[in-house]
Design an enzyme around this catalytic site. Structure first.
Site, PDB file in Angstrom:
ATOM      1  N   GLU A  12     -11.304  -4.104 -10.807  1.00  0.00           N
ATOM      2  CA  GLU A  12     -12.439  -3.677 -10.089  1.00  0.00           C
ATOM      3  C   GLU A  12     -13.361  -4.779  -9.208  1.00  0.00           C
ATOM      4  OE1 GLU A  12     -15.449  -3.620 -13.027  1.00  0.00           O
ATOM      5  OE2 GLU A  12     -17.210  -2.348 -12.658  1.00  0.00           O
TER       6      GLU A  12
ATOM      7  N   CYS B 194     -13.915  -0.356 -16.454  1.00  0.00           N
ATOM      8  CA  CYS B 194     -13.829  -1.687 -17.351  1.00  0.00           C
ATOM      9  C   CYS B 194     -14.612  -1.090 -18.676  1.00  0.00           C
ATOM     10  CB  CYS B 194     -14.784  -1.932 -16.128  1.00  0.00           C
ATOM     11  SG  CYS B 194     -15.338  -4.022 -17.201  1.00  0.00           S
TER      12      CYS B 194
ATOM     13  N   LYS C 125     -17.261   5.252 -12.124  1.00  0.00           N
ATOM     14  CA  LYS C 125     -17.701   4.955 -13.764  1.00  0.00           C
ATOM     15  C   LYS C 125     -18.108   5.231 -14.454  1.00  0.00           C
ATOM     16  CE  LYS C 125     -18.455   0.072 -15.322  1.00  0.00           C
ATOM     17  NZ  LYS C 125     -18.289  -1.584 -14.634  1.00  0.00           N
TER      18      LYS C 125
HETATM   19  N1  LIG Z   1     -17.800  -4.663 -15.116  1.00  0.00           N
HETATM   20  C1  LIG Z   1     -18.168  -4.686 -15.917  1.00  0.00           C
HETATM   21  O1  LIG Z   1     -18.496  -3.060 -16.810  1.00  0.00           O
HETATM   22  N2  LIG Z   1     -18.215  -5.278 -17.039  1.00  0.00           N
HETATM   23  C2  LIG Z   1     -18.701  -5.353 -18.322  1.00  0.00           C
HETATM   24  C3  LIG Z   1     -18.093  -6.347 -19.088  1.00  0.00           C
HETATM   25  C4  LIG Z   1     -17.348  -5.653 -19.969  1.00  0.00           C
HETATM   26  O2  LIG Z   1     -17.393  -4.910 -20.802  1.00  0.00           O
HETATM   27  O3  LIG Z   1     -16.539  -6.644 -20.963  1.00  0.00           O
END
Ligand SMILES: NC(=O)NCCC(=O)O
Length: 417
Positions: free
Chosen positions: A146, A258, A221
């Site tokens: 990401e 993510c 996203k």
């Molecule tokens: N980049 C992101 O969405 N991180 C969120 C943390 C997670 O989902 O563990």
């Protein structure tokens, strides 16, 4: 040694063990599987592996022998390189559909105080040998982590990091398009996107570059975290691209970026659109999510009868100005440790061991996509799903006058007997 001395010694031992994890290792080991393989007798390791990462077609995953050129790059540039093969049963009417898929995890290359352009260029430099290693290994589809072209600065809430954003056809895309052409490879490039045609808005976007270097499309996203230091809603909004599946030369792929991995319906929607491989490029830290990491993607692979490729960053990124997590704890200048541990999960519940918890890495896997339909036929999840019940439930839930369907024990509300 009396009892108190023993307790002090044990306490110090514990401290030593936990302090060794500051380098990102697990008590000096690169990964859980590494720790187990070194410390368990072979027959015990085999049994623990069977329970922990499952069997594929009734046997442990086989290792793939990679070309010397690929291995030489990993030794020279010190990145973890592992390769496995997921089989499917032989079919009478279909040929095997084997694709070779790669995942790259990496730390940033320069401190976050360096000029932004230098930081970006240094990440490009760092990735070159890893992509070349994937190319030398004959990888067909490659996915990066990401926002790979920048530090994960969203914890800071400072707007200066927006300068890293690029249009879909920007320099990161151009950099990867060359590799896509050179290695006849589909590349998934998750970046911070600036949409110049819509008021220069920002998005967290994965660009799908075809094996001829063409841009096939993009996905933004869907779910933006508001947890701990992950203050990404300061930068961009929830995506507006739905759940696209991209039909490529090597299979139907999708990207669940993510935090979307915590939403089973997000995974489901990619499956309903026919994905055979869903990538989950991520940035997440140990304290927040590590116990969830090996479970969610694997569960999605099982429930949706597709393969999942999970990627996480590595290392600790420290920012110039401290920030708080809004939890009353002291301010700090880093997120904590991005724990790598990228891995693949298969629809038959097997998965690969994880890449290193602290080193850059390339994980490669052959996967016979026939396994997806074979698992659909075996378990029938699509047929048994009762989507009409869920559609009805969701339609009612979305109405402002929704009332939860709860049937209370009538005795609860009677005076005591
Ligand atoms: N980049 C992101 O969405 N991180 C969120 C943390 C997670 O989902 O563990």
């Amino acid at each position: 040694m009396d009892k108190i001395e023993e307790e002090i010694a044990a306490h110090n031992g514990n401290l030593e063990e936990s302090s060794s994890t500051k380098d990102g290792s697990i008590c000096g080991y690169e990964s859980l599987h590494h720790l187990l393989s070194v410390n368990l007798k072979p027959h015990l390791y085999k049994e623990v592996s069977r329970l922990l990462i499952g069997l594929n077609c009734g046997k442990p995953l086989e290792l793939i022998a990679l070309p010397e050129a690929a291995k030489a790059l990993s030794s020279k540039h010190d990145f973890d390189l592992q390769a496995f093969s997921f089989d499917a049963d032989k079919e009478l009417l279909r040929e095997p559909q084997v694709v070779r898929v790669g995942l790259i995890q990496n730390s940033v290359a320069l401190p976050t105080t360096a000029p932004l352009l230098d930081q970006k260029k240094a990440i490009f430099q760092k990735l070159k040998p890893i992509i070349d290693s994937a190319g030398a290994s004959g990888v067909n589809i490659l996915c990066l982590q990401e926002a790979w072209m920048m530090p994960f600065a969203f914890c800071t809430r400072e707007k200066r990091w927006c300068e890293f954003a690029e249009p879909v056809d920007g320099e990161s895309t151009r950099f990867l398009q060359e590799y896509a052409r050179k290695y006849n490879m589909v590349i998934i490039s998750p970046i911070l996107e600036r949409d110049v045609n819509h008021g220069e808005t920002l998005w967290n976007t994965a660009i799908i570059i075809g094996n001829h270097g063409n841009i096939i499309g993009k996905h933004r996203k869907n779910h933006i975290p508001r947890v701990g230091d992950f203050n990404e809603s300061t930068y961009y909004m929830e995506g507006n691209t739905g759940h696209p599946v991209f039909e490529t030369a090597y299979g139907k792929i999708a990207v669940n970026i993510c935090y979307g991995r915590h939403h089973p319906m997000n995974w489901l929607a990619f499956g309903l659109n026919g994905a055979e491989i869903v990538f989950n490029p991520s940035a997440t830290v140990g304290e927040l999510s590590e116990p969830m990491w090996p479970i969610e993607a694997r569960n999605a692979a099982i429930a949706n009868s597709y393969f999942v490729g999970s990627i996480n960053r590595v290392g600790t990124e420290t920012f110039p100005n401290p920030f708080t997590s809004g939890d009353g704890k002291p301010q700090h200048a880093d997120f904590g440790h991005f724990y790598g541990s990228s891995h693949f999960s298969a629809p038959d519940a097997s998965c690969t061991p994880s890449l290193s918890r602290y080193k850059d890495g390339l994980l490669i896997s052959d996967m016979d996509l026939n396994l997806c339909r074979q698992l659909k036929d075996k378990w029938g999840f699509r047929m048994t799903a009762r989507y009409e019940l869920y559609a009805d439930m969701l339609a009612r839930y979305l109405k402002p006058d929704f009332e939860p369907q709860v049937i209370s024990d009538p005795l609860l509300h009677k005076k005591s007997l």
